[in-house]
Motif scaffolding. Structure first.
Motif, mmCIF file in Angstrom:
data_model
loop_
_atom_site.group_PDB
_atom_site.id
_atom_site.type_symbol
_atom_site.label_atom_id
_atom_site.label_comp_id
_atom_site.label_asym_id
_atom_site.label_seq_id
_atom_site.Cartn_x
_atom_site.Cartn_y
_atom_site.Cartn_z
ATOM 1 N N UNK A 50 0.828 -1.205 0.000
ATOM 2 C CA UNK A 50 0.000 0.000 0.000
ATOM 3 C C UNK A 50 0.866 1.260 0.000
ATOM 4 N N UNK A 51 1.883 1.268 -0.849
ATOM 5 C CA UNK A 51 2.695 2.463 -1.009
ATOM 6 C C UNK A 51 3.991 2.472 -0.232
ATOM 7 N N UNK A 52 4.384 1.321 0.313
ATOM 8 C CA UNK A 52 5.575 1.274 1.155
ATOM 9 C C UNK A 52 6.812 1.835 0.455
ATOM 10 N N UNK A 53 6.946 1.583 -0.844
ATOM 11 C CA UNK A 53 8.150 1.998 -1.561
ATOM 12 C C UNK A 53 7.883 3.102 -2.583
ATOM 13 N N UNK A 54 6.746 3.789 -2.445
ATOM 14 C CA UNK A 54 6.431 4.895 -3.351
ATOM 15 C C UNK A 54 6.032 6.096 -2.502
ATOM 16 N N UNK A 55 6.923 7.068 -2.413
ATOM 17 C CA UNK A 55 6.699 8.234 -1.559
ATOM 18 C C UNK A 55 5.738 9.211 -2.235
ATOM 19 N N UNK A 56 4.795 9.722 -1.474
ATOM 20 C CA UNK A 56 3.810 10.658 -2.011
ATOM 21 C C UNK A 56 3.643 11.848 -1.077
#
Length: 284
Positions: A104-110
């Motif tokens: 759920x987005x662990x490796x994609x910074x937003x």
């Protein structure tokens, strides 16, 4: 005047109007074939600025041209990034980038307007990212990068990152209403007004959905709001203060085992546990 010169002059006078008329007709034809080009000011020359080809920018013009089934698809404008949904419409999306499962987005910074969205030490996973609070029509610009070569971005960015910026004002107000299958309803309204020496932007969205499930109603109820006041000072500096609110509740059919469907225990749209669901909120 010699006879042959007189004949030549007369021929020129007769042909010239036809030649001029033919040229004018040809020029008009060329003008009608000229394609209209619209230059969008937000695009920038990446040469010398982007350190790799895996970086880019997109904005509201591109977002408005593509129908979105859910808010998370806003990030699918990033090439190679896919967002899916499970466990109900109010839950964070599952992310996949270049074939890698980002949970759920662990490796994609937003980020949204400079605020990090990834949640640290979240019970569902470090870096949990829920973008359901965003009103798609009020996103003005998104800058993205992919790959682990951007050391300046920081935590959660080993696969990539996206920085979203919401609008500070609208050229005209908007109102949208969408009705779909399984009691899907979505309504969005937003407008900006001159208040004092600045501009006040107000926007809101509500969404409800029952879902196609056999044993439960998803009963999704989702509310969003964005209020921003922006002012430009005499020196040319721009400051703004914003408030964002989001609240959602839903039931979930969740995942089911294939063997339960093959053995006719439940339908493929059925559920083994009708008590699963969630509540989510975000205020900033």
């Amino acid at each position: 005047m010699p006879e042959h010169r007189f004949a030549t002059a007369l021929t020129v006078l007769v042909i010239s109007p036809f030649s001029l008329n033919a040229q004018a007709t040809e020029q008009e034809a060329v003008q009608t074939r000229i394609e209209e080009l619209v230059v969008v000011g937000r695009w920038e020359d990446p040469v010398g600025n982007s350190v790799s080809a895996s970086a880019g920018v997109f904005g509201q013009q591109e977002i408005a041209q593509r129908p979105l089934l859910r808010t998370g698809e806003l990030l699918e404008f990033v090439p190679g990034l896919i967002l899916t949904q499970h466990s109900g419409g109010g839950k964070s999306n599952q992310m996949f980038l270049r074939g890698f499962n980002l949970d759920h987005g662990t490796d994609f910074a937003t980020w949204i307007d400079g605020m990090p969205i990834n949640m640290r030490t979240h019970g569902h996973g470090q870096g949990y990212t829920d973008v359901n609070f965003i009103i798609e029509e009020l996103v003005e610009r998104v800058e993205f990068v992919k790959g682990p070569v951007h050391a300046g971005i920081g935590d959660f960015s080993s696969a990539g990152a996206a920085q979203m910026q919401t609008s500070r004002g609208l050229d005209q107000g908007l109102f949208k209403a969408t009705v779909g299958q399984y009691d899907f309803l979505r309504a969005v309204a937003a407008d900006s007004f001159a208040v004092g020496s600045g501009d006040l932007l107000m926007g809101g969205e509500l969404r409800s959905y029952e879902g196609p499930w056999q044993d439960i109603d998803e009963d999704l109820e989702l509310y969003k709001a964005l209020v921003r006041y922006t002012r430009e000072t005499d020196s040319g500096d721009v400051w703004n203060v914003a408030f964002m609110a989001y609240d959602a509740s839903w039931n979930s059919a969740d995942q089911i085992p294939r063997r339960a469907v093959e053995q006719n225990i439940i339908d493929r749209r059925g559920s083994l546990d009708t008590t699963v669901g969630g509540e989510s909120s975000r205020y900033s």
